[in-house]
Write a protein that holds these residues in place. Structure first.
Motif, PDB file in Angstrom:
ATOM      1  N   LEU A   8       0.825  -1.199   0.000  1.00  0.00           N
ATOM      2  CA  LEU A   8       0.000   0.000   0.000  1.00  0.00           C
ATOM      3  C   LEU A   8       0.861   1.251   0.000  1.00  0.00           C
ATOM      4  CD1 LEU A   8      -2.827   1.317   0.238  1.00  0.00           C
ATOM      5  CD2 LEU A   8      -2.518   1.189   2.705  1.00  0.00           C
ATOM      6  N   PHE A   9       1.895   1.275   0.830  1.00  0.00           N
ATOM      7  CA  PHE A   9       2.799   2.427   0.871  1.00  0.00           C
ATOM      8  C   PHE A   9       3.500   2.627  -0.467  1.00  0.00           C
ATOM      9  CE2 PHE A   9       3.274   2.077   5.712  1.00  0.00           C
ATOM     10  CZ  PHE A   9       2.322   3.074   5.909  1.00  0.00           C
ATOM     11  N   ILE A  10       3.935   1.543  -1.076  1.00  0.00           N
ATOM     12  CA  ILE A  10       4.628   1.643  -2.364  1.00  0.00           C
ATOM     13  C   ILE A  10       3.681   2.165  -3.438  1.00  0.00           C
ATOM     14  CG2 ILE A  10       5.709   0.294  -4.207  1.00  0.00           C
ATOM     15  CD1 ILE A  10       6.951  -1.437  -1.959  1.00  0.00           C
ATOM     16  N   ALA A  11       2.445   1.667  -3.447  1.00  0.00           N
ATOM     17  CA  ALA A  11       1.476   2.132  -4.435  1.00  0.00           C
ATOM     18  C   ALA A  11       1.159   3.614  -4.239  1.00  0.00           C
ATOM     19  CB  ALA A  11       0.196   1.308  -4.334  1.00  0.00           C
ATOM     20  N   MET A  12       1.045   4.038  -3.008  1.00  0.00           N
ATOM     21  CA  MET A  12       0.780   5.453  -2.747  1.00  0.00           C
ATOM     22  C   MET A  12       1.967   6.318  -3.141  1.00  0.00           C
ATOM     23  SD  MET A  12      -1.295   5.209   0.848  1.00  0.00           S
ATOM     24  CE  MET A  12      -1.340   6.965   1.106  1.00  0.00           C
ATOM     25  N   ALA A  13       3.175   5.815  -2.916  1.00  0.00           N
ATOM     26  CA  ALA A  13       4.370   6.578  -3.279  1.00  0.00           C
ATOM     27  C   ALA A  13       4.499   6.708  -4.793  1.00  0.00           C
ATOM     28  CB  ALA A  13       5.611   5.908  -2.698  1.00  0.00           C
ATOM     29  N   GLU A  14       4.115   5.663  -5.517  1.00  0.00           N
ATOM     30  CA  GLU A  14       4.180   5.714  -6.977  1.00  0.00           C
ATOM     31  C   GLU A  14       3.184   6.725  -7.540  1.00  0.00           C
ATOM     32  OE1 GLU A  14       6.204   4.196  -9.185  1.00  0.00           O
ATOM     33  OE2 GLU A  14       7.354   3.430  -7.497  1.00  0.00           O
ATOM     34  N   ALA A  15       2.063   6.881  -6.856  1.00  0.00           N
ATOM     35  CA  ALA A  15       1.021   7.786  -7.331  1.00  0.00           C
ATOM     36  C   ALA A  15       1.124   9.169  -6.697  1.00  0.00           C
ATOM     37  CB  ALA A  15      -0.349   7.188  -7.023  1.00  0.00           C
ATOM     38  N   PHE A  78      12.444  23.276  -7.975  1.00  0.00           N
ATOM     39  CA  PHE A  78      12.471  22.293  -6.896  1.00  0.00           C
ATOM     40  C   PHE A  78      11.083  21.715  -6.675  1.00  0.00           C
ATOM     41  CE2 PHE A  78      11.627  26.379  -4.986  1.00  0.00           C
ATOM     42  CZ  PHE A  78      10.697  26.120  -4.002  1.00  0.00           C
ATOM     43  N   ALA A  79      11.048  20.569  -6.014  1.00  0.00           N
ATOM     44  CA  ALA A  79       9.786  19.881  -5.696  1.00  0.00           C
ATOM     45  C   ALA A  79       9.559  19.958  -4.193  1.00  0.00           C
ATOM     46  CB  ALA A  79       9.845  18.432  -6.146  1.00  0.00           C
ATOM     47  N   ARG A  80       8.270  20.024  -3.824  1.00  0.00           N
ATOM     48  CA  ARG A  80       7.926  20.089  -2.415  1.00  0.00           C
ATOM     49  C   ARG A  80       6.535  19.516  -2.215  1.00  0.00           C
ATOM     50  NH1 ARG A  80       7.490  25.858   0.171  1.00  0.00           N
ATOM     51  NH2 ARG A  80       5.408  25.645  -0.671  1.00  0.00           N
ATOM     52  N   ASP A  81       6.251  19.074  -1.012  1.00  0.00           N
ATOM     53  CA  ASP A  81       4.913  18.605  -0.623  1.00  0.00           C
ATOM     54  C   ASP A  81       4.460  17.365  -1.372  1.00  0.00           C
ATOM     55  OD1 ASP A  81       4.799  20.739   1.076  1.00  0.00           O
ATOM     56  OD2 ASP A  81       3.607  21.992  -0.268  1.00  0.00           O
ATOM     57  N   SER A  82       5.349  16.446  -1.689  1.00  0.00           N
ATOM     58  CA  SER A  82       4.896  15.229  -2.353  1.00  0.00           C
ATOM     59  C   SER A  82       4.380  14.249  -1.299  1.00  0.00           C
ATOM     60  CB  SER A  82       6.017  14.593  -3.166  1.00  0.00           C
ATOM     61  OG  SER A  82       6.976  14.014  -2.319  1.00  0.00           O
ATOM     62  N   TYR A  83       3.436  13.405  -1.706  1.00  0.00           N
ATOM     63  CA  TYR A  83       2.885  12.404  -0.797  1.00  0.00           C
ATOM     64  C   TYR A  83       3.944  11.380  -0.419  1.00  0.00           C
ATOM     65  CZ  TYR A  83      -1.621  14.366  -2.058  1.00  0.00           C
ATOM     66  OH  TYR A  83      -2.663  15.208  -2.264  1.00  0.00           O
ATOM     67  N   LYS A  84       4.886  11.154  -1.302  1.00  0.00           N
ATOM     68  CA  LYS A  84       5.952  10.196  -1.017  1.00  0.00           C
ATOM     69  C   LYS A  84       6.746  10.651   0.206  1.00  0.00           C
ATOM     70  CE  LYS A  84      10.038   8.194  -3.184  1.00  0.00           C
ATOM     71  NZ  LYS A  84      10.871   8.199  -4.376  1.00  0.00           N
ATOM     72  N   ASP A  90       5.845   9.816   7.894  1.00  0.00           N
ATOM     73  CA  ASP A  90       4.829   9.183   8.732  1.00  0.00           C
ATOM     74  C   ASP A  90       5.202   7.745   9.089  1.00  0.00           C
ATOM     75  OD1 ASP A  90       3.383  11.512   8.670  1.00  0.00           O
ATOM     76  OD2 ASP A  90       1.964  10.815   7.141  1.00  0.00           O
ATOM     77  N   SER A  91       5.768   7.012   8.141  1.00  0.00           N
ATOM     78  CA  SER A  91       6.213   5.636   8.416  1.00  0.00           C
ATOM     79  C   SER A  91       7.314   5.630   9.468  1.00  0.00           C
ATOM     80  CB  SER A  91       6.711   4.966   7.142  1.00  0.00           C
ATOM     81  OG  SER A  91       5.697   4.878   6.189  1.00  0.00           O
ATOM     82  N   PHE A  92       8.259   6.533   9.332  1.00  0.00           N
ATOM     83  CA  PHE A  92       9.347   6.623  10.313  1.00  0.00           C
ATOM     84  C   PHE A  92       8.788   6.907  11.701  1.00  0.00           C
ATOM     85  CE2 PHE A  92      12.280   9.327  12.703  1.00  0.00           C
ATOM     86  CZ  PHE A  92      13.347   8.457  12.845  1.00  0.00           C
ATOM     87  N   ILE A  95       6.924   3.754  13.061  1.00  0.00           N
ATOM     88  CA  ILE A  95       7.874   2.710  13.458  1.00  0.00           C
ATOM     89  C   ILE A  95       8.585   3.095  14.744  1.00  0.00           C
ATOM     90  CG2 ILE A  95      10.047   1.599  12.793  1.00  0.00           C
ATOM     91  CD1 ILE A  95       8.967   1.666   9.876  1.00  0.00           C
ATOM     92  N   THR A  96       8.992   4.348  14.868  1.00  0.00           N
ATOM     93  CA  THR A  96       9.683   4.810  16.075  1.00  0.00           C
ATOM     94  C   THR A  96       8.773   4.711  17.293  1.00  0.00           C
ATOM     95  OG1 THR A  96      11.015   6.311  14.732  1.00  0.00           O
ATOM     96  CG2 THR A  96      10.951   6.732  17.093  1.00  0.00           C
ATOM     97  N   VAL A  97       7.529   5.170  17.175  1.00  0.00           N
ATOM     98  CA  VAL A  97       6.583   5.086  18.294  1.00  0.00           C
ATOM     99  C   VAL A  97       6.321   3.620  18.646  1.00  0.00           C
ATOM    100  CG1 VAL A  97       4.181   5.517  18.966  1.00  0.00           C
ATOM    101  CG2 VAL A  97       5.522   7.323  17.900  1.00  0.00           C
ATOM    102  N   GLY A  98       6.173   2.759  17.642  1.00  0.00           N
ATOM    103  CA  GLY A  98       5.967   1.333  17.900  1.00  0.00           C
ATOM    104  C   GLY A  98       7.130   0.705  18.650  1.00  0.00           C
TER     105      GLY A  98
END
Length: 129
Positions: A8-15, A78-84, A90-92, A95-98
């Motif tokens: 799911l994360f990979i698909a969202m990053a691709e899009a 430059f690029a900014r504000d990408s969902y990737k 957010d993943s980091f 994982i850190t909180v977990g």
């Protein structure tokens, strides 16, 4: 489950919808404009003419008038504000909180498990003599 989550994360990053920006510099003055991303190479549009076409009165003084010679004018794309980027951050954080929660709960869980095993070793004594 982990594989599905990662897929799911990979698909969202691709899009990811990437927003491209053009920063126009003239001496100490600068301003930032969003570049339309329908073009395969949006940074090719980040030129002095693009900046001049998009400048509004007072946004970046010196770009639209004769006070900025062409050798003092620079652009940066430059690029900014990408969902990737958001997904990675957010993943980091998740994982850190977990891991922190796991480190806090683990000693209590091991103590509870040790007590449970110890209690399971005892047998009830019948009171019939």
């Amino acid at each position: 489950m982990l594989f599905a989550l990662m897929s799911l994360f990979i698909a969202m990053a691709e899009a990811a919808e990437i927003k491209m920006f053009c920063k126009c510099f003239c001496g100490s003055n600068s301003t930032v404009f969003e570049i339309p991303t329908f073009d395969p190479k949006p940074c090719a549009n980040c030129t002095k003419q693009f900046c001049l076409d998009n400048v509004e009165d007072g946004i970046c003084d010196g770009i639209a008038d004769a006070t900025c010679p062409s050798n003092d004018f620079k652009t940066a794309c430059f690029a900014r504000d990408s969902y990737k980027d958001e997904i990675i951050v957010d993943s980091f954080l998740c994982i850190t909180v977990g891991l922190v929660l796991f480190a806090v709960i683990r000693p209590h869980f091991e103590k509870w498990q040790k007590n449970r095993i110890t209690r399971a070793q005892y047998e009830t004594v019948s009171n019939t003599e």
